[in-house]
Design an enzyme around this catalytic site. Structure first.
Site, PDB file in Angstrom:
ATOM      1  CG  HIS A  61      -2.044  -1.097   0.776  1.00 22.16           C
ATOM      2  ND1 HIS A  61      -1.955  -2.388   1.217  1.00 22.16           N
ATOM      3  CD2 HIS A  61      -3.082  -1.059  -0.099  1.00 22.16           C
ATOM      4  CE1 HIS A  61      -2.930  -3.095   0.667  1.00 22.16           C
ATOM      5  NE2 HIS A  61      -3.625  -2.311  -0.137  1.00 22.16           N
ATOM      6  NE  ARG A  82      -6.083   0.019  -3.303  1.00 18.14           N
ATOM      7  CZ  ARG A  82      -5.558   0.081  -4.528  1.00 18.14           C
ATOM      8  NH1 ARG A  82      -5.384   1.237  -5.124  1.00 18.14           N
ATOM      9  NH2 ARG A  82      -5.199  -1.026  -5.142  1.00 18.14           N
ATOM     10  NE  ARG A  91     -10.952  -1.698  -1.261  1.00 21.62           N
ATOM     11  CZ  ARG A  91      -9.690  -1.995  -1.525  1.00 21.62           C
ATOM     12  NH1 ARG A  91      -9.409  -2.929  -2.407  1.00 21.62           N
ATOM     13  NH2 ARG A  91      -8.717  -1.348  -0.951  1.00 21.62           N
ATOM     14  CD  GLU A 122      -9.686  -8.026  -2.586  1.00 14.11           C
ATOM     15  OE1 GLU A 122      -8.661  -7.461  -2.984  1.00 14.11           O
ATOM     16  OE2 GLU A 122     -10.460  -7.502  -1.769  1.00 14.11           O
ATOM     17  CG  ASN A 128      -2.966  -5.165  -6.506  1.00 14.90           C
ATOM     18  OD1 ASN A 128      -2.519  -5.361  -7.613  1.00 14.90           O
ATOM     19  ND2 ASN A 128      -3.379  -3.977  -6.088  1.00 14.90           N
ATOM     20  CG  ASP A 129      -5.341  -8.645  -1.634  1.00 11.09           C
ATOM     21  OD1 ASP A 129      -4.326  -8.933  -0.974  1.00 11.09           O
ATOM     22  OD2 ASP A 129      -5.998  -7.611  -1.445  1.00 11.09           O
ATOM     23  NE  ARG A 131      -1.046  -6.170  -1.800  1.00  8.39           N
ATOM     24  CZ  ARG A 131      -2.246  -5.633  -2.007  1.00  8.39           C
ATOM     25  NH1 ARG A 131      -3.343  -6.341  -1.790  1.00  8.39           N
ATOM     26  NH2 ARG A 131      -2.369  -4.406  -2.421  1.00  8.39           N
ATOM     27  CB  CYS A 167      -9.812  -2.492  -9.622  1.00  6.68           C
ATOM     28  SG  CYS A 167     -10.143  -3.574  -8.232  1.00  6.68           S
TER      29      CYS A 167
HETATM   30  C1  PEP Z   1      -6.347  -5.789  -5.170  1.00 10.98           C
HETATM   31  O1  PEP Z   1      -6.170  -6.577  -4.243  1.00 10.98           O
HETATM   32  O2  PEP Z   1      -6.049  -6.025  -6.350  1.00 10.98           O
HETATM   33  C2  PEP Z   1      -6.915  -4.466  -4.923  1.00 10.98           C
HETATM   34  C3  PEP Z   1      -7.244  -3.667  -5.901  1.00 10.98           C
HETATM   35  O3  PEP Z   1      -7.060  -4.104  -3.623  1.00 10.98           O
HETATM   36  P1  PEP Z   1      -5.866  -3.579  -2.703  1.00 10.98           P
HETATM   37  O4  PEP Z   1      -4.648  -3.406  -3.569  1.00 10.98           O
HETATM   38  O5  PEP Z   1      -6.318  -2.309  -2.085  1.00 10.98           O
HETATM   39  O6  PEP Z   1      -5.735  -4.690  -1.705  1.00 10.98           O
HETATM   40 MG    MG Z   2      -7.080  -6.195  -2.345  1.00  9.41          MG
END
Ligand code: PEP
Ligand code: MG
Length: 591
Positions: free
Chosen positions: A200, A307, A344, A444, A467-468, A478, A515
């Protein structure tokens, strides 16, 4: 000069004096002083050393009196370090020989020493090495104390080079709450020893438009506050002690990148339509309400992912309903009532902890713990507050609601039940809100991807959070550079899951968006189109380049590419193939 390679997480390049965090925690305002101030610097150093020694002496007496000599002696060792004539004589000599500022001489002197200790530690076996590392950590602590003491006796600002930046921030790691205070005016770039591409902190760097490289590995002992360094957020390089030619080269690249940004702006008002006429909807990801303006600036057609947990940044208390409401309303006001804004719900926990100590229990495995919607379903008041605010703000525009980290249909149904209860409460209170708000879920977690056909019956839209999804599919954190080789959105396992979600969405008439950071990487654009996606949400700054690729593509070409990729076994095969393809259609997009 030394080049270190890390993971590029926010584009752009920057040159500037280093501000080393973690070990120093204070600003080194200047590297050198004019010749006539040299003796004053030596004087400042000695006053600071006396103060630090006096503090250690006092702590020694206090601890000895309270707990006994064994504890007091811990500070005795520190006291003698401050009184170590030979070491500080060398630091003093460096000030006189090079006109160093006292801060810079301390920082540099200690770092050189620490590095020698660490090198020795590596050569020694585990046990003796550990002792040497401990000594190195103590020395860092000593440096920090002397630097703090010097801070209490500020030097005269010289030639405008006073503290306050802009700096290149170097740290072992940064919490999102550290990064949130950065602004391009004070921080030119940052580089960290640890961290991964979708941490993040990295995401925020992108939002703040600050070049950044993470996961560089150990480098802090090789650099001192005030040293000139270069961060290359395009190639993922941190350059320590650059030579003149390199500085000149990077000055040129910095200007070229600014020009490229201007060119990209020209694409802002062009539609995201493939060469053969298929429209793709490009939306922006935002973390802070003011970034809605970035969406407009870079040509996003709305917000695909807000977010909202970043409302917690640097706040001691939970945001109130009004704070939530104002933030959401301001996004709608910036973009206008017709642009979609997907909010979200709070995705707190794991590396998005911020100052939530009262909400979160310490868990051994927070990424698999009470994170995100799981936490909200335990803290119903907190959840209700946010849902009320979203529903009320939705009366002013095209706000949609999305639940993160859903792993089962039950969880999604619980969220929807609560949403309905909140609607009834708002009705009872006679407040304006949007009853028929569109509801979506993030996909995710692999279980959600596998159950997408079932989840599709519950929602209006899906948004794939790669991402997740990558992290949980490949069991690779990650943020951990040690497993960065496994963490790859191009892995065939991830692509199969995405394709399944697209198929489930198509069969049930549920819109599918992606996303995660993947959607902002031009190298994946053709593949995502070929897999059937017609909507992508990315960091606003990435949108023009993705749009450029879309405008060059034909859908049948993208589908053929996806068919080829489907036959591949490994992420590296897929990546090489995608890069070759992109190189053919847009050579400058591939490094
Ligand atoms: C993801 O997990 O791809 C996502 C968009 O959420 P974040 O990166 O905020 O966990
Ligand atoms: Mg995520």
């Amino acid at each position: 000069m030394e080049k270190r390679r890390g993971i590029p997480v926010s584009p752009g390049v920057a040159i500037g004096p280093a501000l080393v965090l973690d070990t120093e925690g204070v600003v080194i305002p200047q590297r050198t002083v004019p010749a006539d101030q040299v003796e004053a610097e030596v004087g400042r150093l000695h006053v600071a050393l006396e103060e630090a020694a006096a503090e250690a002496r006092a702590a020694r007496q206090r601890f000895t009196a309270q707990f006994g000599a064994a504890y007091g002696n811990i500070f005795g060792a520190q006291q003698s370090a401050f009184e170590d004539g030979a070491f500080w004589d060398r630091v003093t000599a460096a000030i006189r020989a090079n006109s160093y500022s006292a801060e810079y001489a301390v920082s540099r002197g200690v770092r050189e020493f620490v590095k020698k200790l660490e090198d020795a530690g590596r050569r020694l076996g585990a046990e003796a090495g550990a002792e040497v590392y401990r000594r190195a950590a103590e020395l860092n602590d000593i440096a920090r104390q002397v630097l703090h003491a010097l801070h209490g006796h500020p030097a005269q600002p010289v030639g405008g080079v006073a503290g306050g930046g802009p700096f290149v921030v170097l740290a072992n790691d940064l919490m999102p709450s550290d990064t949130a205070d950065f602004s391009p005016r004070t921080v030119r770039a940052f580089a960290t020893e640890s961290g991964g591409p979708t941490s993040h902190t990295a995401i925020l760097a992108n939002a703040l438009e600050i070049p950044a490289v993470v996961g560089v590995g150990r480098f802090l002992t090789d650099v001192s506050g005030g040293d000139v360094v270069i961060v290359d957020g395009e190639r993922g390089l941190l350059i320590l002690d650059p030579d003149e030619a390199t500085v000149a080269e990077y000055e040129g690249r910095r200007v070229a990148l600014l020009n490229r940004a201007d060119r990209f702006h020209a694409l802002r008002d062009k539609p995201a339509v493939t060469h053969d006429g298929t429209t793709v909807r490009l939306l922006g990801n935002i973390e802070l309400a003011h970034e809605a303006a970035h969406c407009a600036e870079w040509g996003a057609e709305g917000v695909g992912l807000y977010r909202s947990e970043f409302l917690y940044l640097n706040k001691a208390a939970d945001p109130t309903e009004e704070e939530h409401y104002e933030a959401y309303r301001s996004v709608v006001q910036t973009l206008g009532p017709d642009k979609p804004v997907v909010i979200r719900t709070l995705d707190l926990g794991a590396d998005k902890v911020f100052s939530l100590s009262s909400l979160l229990t310490t868990e051994k495995n927070p990424f698999l713990g009470l994170r995100s919607v799981r936490l909200c379903l335990r803290k119903l008041d907190l959840f209700r507050t946010q849902l009320r605010a979203i529903l009320r703000a939705a009366a002013h525009g095209d706000i949609r609601i999305m639940f993160p980290m859903i792993s089962t249909a039950d969880e999604l149904r619980q969220c929807k039940t609560l949403l309905n209860e909140v609607k009834d409460d708002l009705d009872d209170a006679g407040l304006a809100f949007k009853r028929d708000i569109r509801v979506g879920t993030m996909i995710e977690v692999p279980s959600a991807a596998l159950m997408a056909d079932v989840l599709a019956r519950e929602v209006d839209f899906f948004s794939v959070g790669t991402n997740d999804l990558v992290q949980y599919t490949l069991a690779a954190d990650r943020n951990n550079e040690n497993v960065a080789n496994l963490y790859n959105p191009a892995d065939p396992s991830v692509l199969r899951l995405i394709e399944g979600v697209v198929k489930a969405g198509r069969e049930r008439g549920v819109e599918v968006n992606v996303c995660g950071e993947m959607s902002g990487e031009p190298v994946y654009t053709a593949l995502l189109l070929g897999l059937g996606l017609r909507q992508l949400s990315a960091t606003p700054r990435k949108i023009p380049e993705v749009k450029r690729v879309i405008r060059l593509l034909r859908v049948d070409e993208a589908e053929r590419l996806a068919a080829q990729v489907r036959r591949m076994d490994t992420a590296s095969q897929v990546t090489n193939y995608l890069r070759d393809h992109l190189r053919r259609i847009l050579p400058e997009a591939v490094d």
